[in-house]
Motif scaffolding. Structure first.
Motif, PDB file in Angstrom:
ATOM      1  N   LEU A  58       0.722  -1.374   0.014  1.00 13.42           N
ATOM      2  CA  LEU A  58      -0.094   0.034  -0.093  1.00 13.42           C
ATOM      3  C   LEU A  58       1.038   1.150  -0.407  1.00 13.42           C
ATOM      4  N   ASP A  59       2.070   1.003  -0.666  1.00 17.66           N
ATOM      5  CA  ASP A  59       2.634   2.249  -0.878  1.00 17.66           C
ATOM      6  C   ASP A  59       1.446   4.087  -1.270  1.00 17.66           C
ATOM      7  N   GLY A  60       2.813   4.877  -0.423  1.00 23.21           N
ATOM      8  CA  GLY A  60       1.713   6.501  -0.796  1.00 23.21           C
ATOM      9  C   GLY A  60       0.365   6.134  -0.050  1.00 23.21           C
ATOM     10  N   ARG A  61       0.475   5.506   1.525  1.00 29.19           N
ATOM     11  CA  ARG A  61      -1.113   5.117   1.870  1.00 29.19           C
ATOM     12  C   ARG A  61      -1.099   4.895   3.673  1.00 29.19           C
ATOM     13  N   LEU A  62      -1.732   5.418   4.047  1.00 30.65           N
ATOM     14  CA  LEU A  62      -1.682   5.099   5.932  1.00 30.65           C
ATOM     15  C   LEU A  62      -3.179   3.952   6.196  1.00 30.65           C
ATOM     16  N   LEU A  63      -2.564   3.069   6.961  1.00 29.44           N
ATOM     17  CA  LEU A  63      -3.371   1.973   7.193  1.00 29.44           C
ATOM     18  C   LEU A  63      -3.507   2.582   9.241  1.00 29.44           C
ATOM     19  N   MET A  64      -4.189   2.841   9.157  1.00 29.30           N
ATOM     20  CA  MET A  64      -4.903   3.107  10.647  1.00 29.30           C
ATOM     21  C   MET A  64      -6.411   2.903  10.815  1.00 29.30           C
ATOM     22  N   PRO A  65      -6.559   3.244  12.468  1.00 29.18           N
ATOM     23  CA  PRO A  65      -7.321   2.929  13.491  1.00 29.18           C
ATOM     24  C   PRO A  65      -8.531   2.917  12.654  1.00 29.18           C
ATOM     25  N   GLY A  66     -10.136   3.013  12.591  1.00 26.78           N
ATOM     26  CA  GLY A  66     -10.620   3.849  12.350  1.00 26.78           C
ATOM     27  C   GLY A  66     -12.037   4.732  13.184  1.00 26.78           C
ATOM     28  N   PHE A  67     -12.236   5.889  12.684  1.00 24.63           N
ATOM     29  CA  PHE A  67     -12.755   6.034  14.061  1.00 24.63           C
ATOM     30  C   PHE A  67     -13.946   6.355  14.760  1.00 24.63           C
ATOM     31  N   VAL A  68     -14.258   6.620  15.865  1.00 20.95           N
ATOM     32  CA  VAL A  68     -14.617   5.950  17.526  1.00 20.95           C
ATOM     33  C   VAL A  68     -16.439   7.281  17.249  1.00 20.95           C
ATOM     34  N   ASP A  69     -16.580   7.146  16.975  1.00 24.75           N
ATOM     35  CA  ASP A  69     -17.807   8.489  17.387  1.00 24.75           C
ATOM     36  C   ASP A  69     -18.787   7.888  17.990  1.00 24.75           C
ATOM     37  N   VAL A 364      -5.839   4.940   3.911  1.00 18.71           N
ATOM     38  CA  VAL A 364      -5.884   6.766   3.345  1.00 18.71           C
ATOM     39  C   VAL A 364      -4.939   6.977   2.672  1.00 18.71           C
ATOM     40  N   ASP A 365      -5.441   7.384   1.822  1.00 18.68           N
ATOM     41  CA  ASP A 365      -4.257   8.293   0.623  1.00 18.68           C
ATOM     42  C   ASP A 365      -3.670   9.397   1.148  1.00 18.68           C
ATOM     43  N   LEU A 366      -2.336   9.255   1.074  1.00 21.23           N
ATOM     44  CA  LEU A 366      -1.285  10.504   1.117  1.00 21.23           C
ATOM     45  C   LEU A 366      -0.577  11.353   0.675  1.00 21.23           C
ATOM     46  N   GLN A 367      -0.798  10.486  -0.964  1.00 24.11           N
ATOM     47  CA  GLN A 367      -0.108  11.193  -1.431  1.00 24.11           C
ATOM     48  C   GLN A 367      -1.313  12.497  -2.199  1.00 24.11           C
ATOM     49  N   VAL A 368      -1.430  13.120  -1.784  1.00 20.96           N
ATOM     50  CA  VAL A 368      -2.128  14.481  -2.322  1.00 20.96           C
ATOM     51  C   VAL A 368      -1.678  15.988  -2.067  1.00 20.96           C
ATOM     52  N   PRO A 369      -2.648  17.008  -2.671  1.00 17.09           N
ATOM     53  CA  PRO A 369      -1.795  17.864  -1.899  1.00 17.09           C
ATOM     54  C   PRO A 369      -2.097  18.732  -1.216  1.00 17.09           C
ATOM     55  N   GLU A 370      -2.692  18.187  -0.450  1.00 19.31           N
ATOM     56  CA  GLU A 370      -3.041  18.701   1.259  1.00 19.31           C
ATOM     57  C   GLU A 370      -1.975  18.227   1.442  1.00 19.31           C
ATOM     58  N   LEU A 371      -1.421  17.247   1.718  1.00 22.57           N
ATOM     59  CA  LEU A 371      -0.081  16.565   3.169  1.00 22.57           C
ATOM     60  C   LEU A 371       1.014  16.720   2.270  1.00 22.57           C
ATOM     61  N   CYS A 372       1.089  17.523   1.027  1.00 26.15           N
ATOM     62  CA  CYS A 372       2.695  17.908   0.639  1.00 26.15           C
ATOM     63  C   CYS A 372       3.318  18.908   0.469  1.00 26.15           C
ATOM     64  N   PRO A 373       4.356  18.738   1.482  1.00 28.56           N
ATOM     65  CA  PRO A 373       5.515  18.269   1.745  1.00 28.56           C
ATOM     66  C   PRO A 373       4.614  17.988   2.990  1.00 28.56           C
ATOM     67  N   SER A 374       4.677  15.747   3.393  1.00 27.09           N
ATOM     68  CA  SER A 374       4.734  16.467   4.674  1.00 27.09           C
ATOM     69  C   SER A 374       5.559  16.002   5.832  1.00 27.09           C
ATOM     70  N   TRP A 375       5.461  16.979   7.102  1.00 23.98           N
ATOM     71  CA  TRP A 375       6.203  17.345   7.890  1.00 23.98           C
ATOM     72  C   TRP A 375       6.438  16.637   9.360  1.00 23.98           C
ATOM     73  N   ASP A 376       4.789  16.355   9.454  1.00 22.37           N
ATOM     74  CA  ASP A 376       4.094  15.981  11.093  1.00 22.37           C
ATOM     75  C   ASP A 376       2.815  15.611  10.240  1.00 22.37           C
ATOM     76  N   LEU A 377       2.877  13.579  10.398  1.00 19.57           N
ATOM     77  CA  LEU A 377       1.416  13.333  10.044  1.00 19.57           C
ATOM     78  C   LEU A 377       0.889  13.903  10.714  1.00 19.57           C
ATOM     79  N   SER A 378       0.844  12.939  12.637  1.00 17.81           N
ATOM     80  CA  SER A 378      -0.089  13.908  12.689  1.00 17.81           C
ATOM     81  C   SER A 378      -0.935  14.645  12.826  1.00 17.81           C
ATOM     82  N   TRP A 379      -0.014  16.044  13.561  1.00 15.92           N
ATOM     83  CA  TRP A 379      -0.394  17.281  12.613  1.00 15.92           C
ATOM     84  C   TRP A 379      -1.781  17.316  11.756  1.00 15.92           C
ATOM     85  N   GLU A 380      -0.846  16.651  10.797  1.00 12.36           N
ATOM     86  CA  GLU A 380      -1.571  16.831   9.546  1.00 12.36           C
ATOM     87  C   GLU A 380      -2.759  16.041   8.786  1.00 12.36           C
TER      88      GLU A 380
END
Length: 453
Positions: A58-69, A364-380
């Motif tokens: 899954l290049d360019g992608r994040l695997l993360m826990p699903g969110f809890v509402d 989650v796709d990470l190769q998007v303009p919103e996250l480029c360049p990426s410096w701090d993924l948690s904050w992003e």
């Protein structure tokens, strides 16, 4: 990214990033089988231990826990913007009349619509606070199961209800809970008995507390105590309690929450749209108060929710004290995932990428303009990520949504059905709005009639 490869019965996934409890890491892998994470660890070790599986990269992608509402009202989805611009305690004028007009079919469609929106927004678990619709709560359970989302299913009760708590013992997705809407809705003995039954059964007791000034003042007049203080006084406060909102807290009440282990749902969007205050969530976090993030049915978009959670703290408290971090990005990600799962009674079961936990996760796709360049993924992820980046949603190890659409049922057909049905329900419901819809309201304001919005 091949959808068919992701949807295998047993799969070895190698994402570019994996979101673990301590933050995002590279060069890690997971094995998903039988609805859970069978293995999580450094990629080389996991691949070597599972040579029978072909790794799915899954290049360019994040695997993360699903969110809890941590707080939802699934059968209110037909109302949505009818509550916009309205003063507090809208449940009396909008939600109770709306839910009261629902048939079984209406309630099913409304709940499934809300579940679809939640899945599209990255939620894999929702805590349903209990419908007031005159239908069996099984209708709501059926909607969430058919949609494929995990649900902590509250039932509004007038006394201890062992039958409800046992009803879904064999369901992989429904986790029963009991609910009383607000403390003033039940006698003290009922509040105490329902809460104690939930504690004994390992279930959650859901209740709204300290949400609006009016309710706090009614409690002071009736009991000489604020709602949260009153629950404690009668022996109804404890780790089994999930208190919705808790926006109006005194220092004493913060201490009560910490001492009793009760959890709250911090609902920042609801506070901004219809509340009297913002819960001091960063303070609660520092003092060890358990809490999750909830939408309150406002909008089912998890990335916007964590953004609102941090922003509300910054505007409500951080600016005045010079706190430029307001908990840091990790605080809101944790309370939206693992700590949110703990708040809704599913701690240790979901909300985290760990061996043995339910495989409820997002790609989650990470190769998007919103996250480029990426410096701090948690904050992003908190401030920049958005729903459009969610490529896949898994619940219980099964692929439920692909690129925003269900894979085994017709989402657009449901939306079309709901649009028609909602108009019919609203037309017959005895709603009482303070303001008309925005076009009419604007016309009144521009002509000097009707005051300000």
């Amino acid at each position: 990214m091949n959808r068919e490869l992701l949807d295998a019965a047993e799969v070895l996934l190698l994402p570019e990033f994996l979101l673990l409890p301590d933050g995002p890491v590279r060069d890690h892998a997971v094995v998903v089988a039988d609805g859970v994470f069978r293995a999580v660890g450094p990629a080389a070790e996991v691949v070597a231990a599972h040579r029978e599986l072909d790794p799915v990269r899954l290049d360019g992608r994040l695997l993360m826990p699903g969110f809890v509402d941590a707080h939802h009202h699934l059968t209110q989805s037909f109302g949505k913007s009818l509550a916009f611009g309205e003063p507090s305690e809208i449940f009396r004028r909008i939600w109770v009349p709306l839910e009261g007009a629902l048939t079984e079919e209406n309630a099913y469609v409304a709940a499934k619509l809300a579940a679809l929106e939640a899945l599209r927004g990255g939620f894999t678990t929702i805590a349903e606070a209990g419908t007031r619709a005159p239908v069996d709560v099984g209708v709501v359970a059926a909607a969430t199961q058919d949609a494929g989302i995990r649900c902590v299913l509250g039932r509004v009760c007038d006394g201890p209800d062992e039958e409800h708590l046992a009803r879904w013992a064999d369901s992989p997705l429904v986790h029963p809970s009991l609910a009383i809407p607000i403390p003033e809705a039940a006698p003290d003995g009922v509040l105490r008995d329902v809460s104690r039954l939930c504690a004994e059964a390992g279930a959650v007791f859901q209740i709204h507390v300290n949400e609006h000034l009016a309710s706090v003042e009614r409690s002071l007049e009736a009991h000489g105590r604020r709602p949260l203080e009153h629950l404690h006084e009668i022996g109804a406060l404890g780790p089994q309690v999930l208190a919705a909102h808790a926006t109006l807290l005194t220092p004493t009440e913060v201490r009560l929450l910490a001492d009793t282990g009760a959890a709250i749902s911090y609902n920042p969007v609801a506070s901004g749209w219809k509340g009297n205050a913002v819960a001091p969530a960063e303070l609660l976090s520092v003092f060890g108060v358990r809490f999750g993030l909830g939408t309150d049915g406002t909008r089912g978009d998890a990335f916007r929710l964590v953004d609102a959670a941090e922003l509300a703290q910054r505007l409500g408290f951080g600016l005045a004290s010079g706190d430029s971090s307001c908990g840091g990005g990790w605080t809101w990600l944790e309370h939206a995932t693992s700590l949110g799962a703990d708040a809704v009674g599913l701690g240790g079961f979901t909300g985290e990428i760990a061996a043995g936990r339910a495989a409820d996760f997002l790609v989650v796709d990470l190769q998007v303009p919103e996250l480029c360049p990426s410096w701090d993924l948690s904050w992003e992820l908190v401030r920049l990520a958005n729903r459009d980046q969610i490529a896949a949603v898994f619940v219980g190890g099964r692929l439920r949504l692909w690129r925003g659409l269900p894979i085994d049922w017709d989402g657009p057909e449901l939306v079309a059905q709901a649009a028609k049905m909602a108009r019919e329900v609203v037309e017959r419901a005895p709603l009482r709005r303070i303001h008309p819809v925005s076009v009419e309201h604007r016309s009144r304001v521009s002509t000097g009639i009707g005051g300000r919005a």
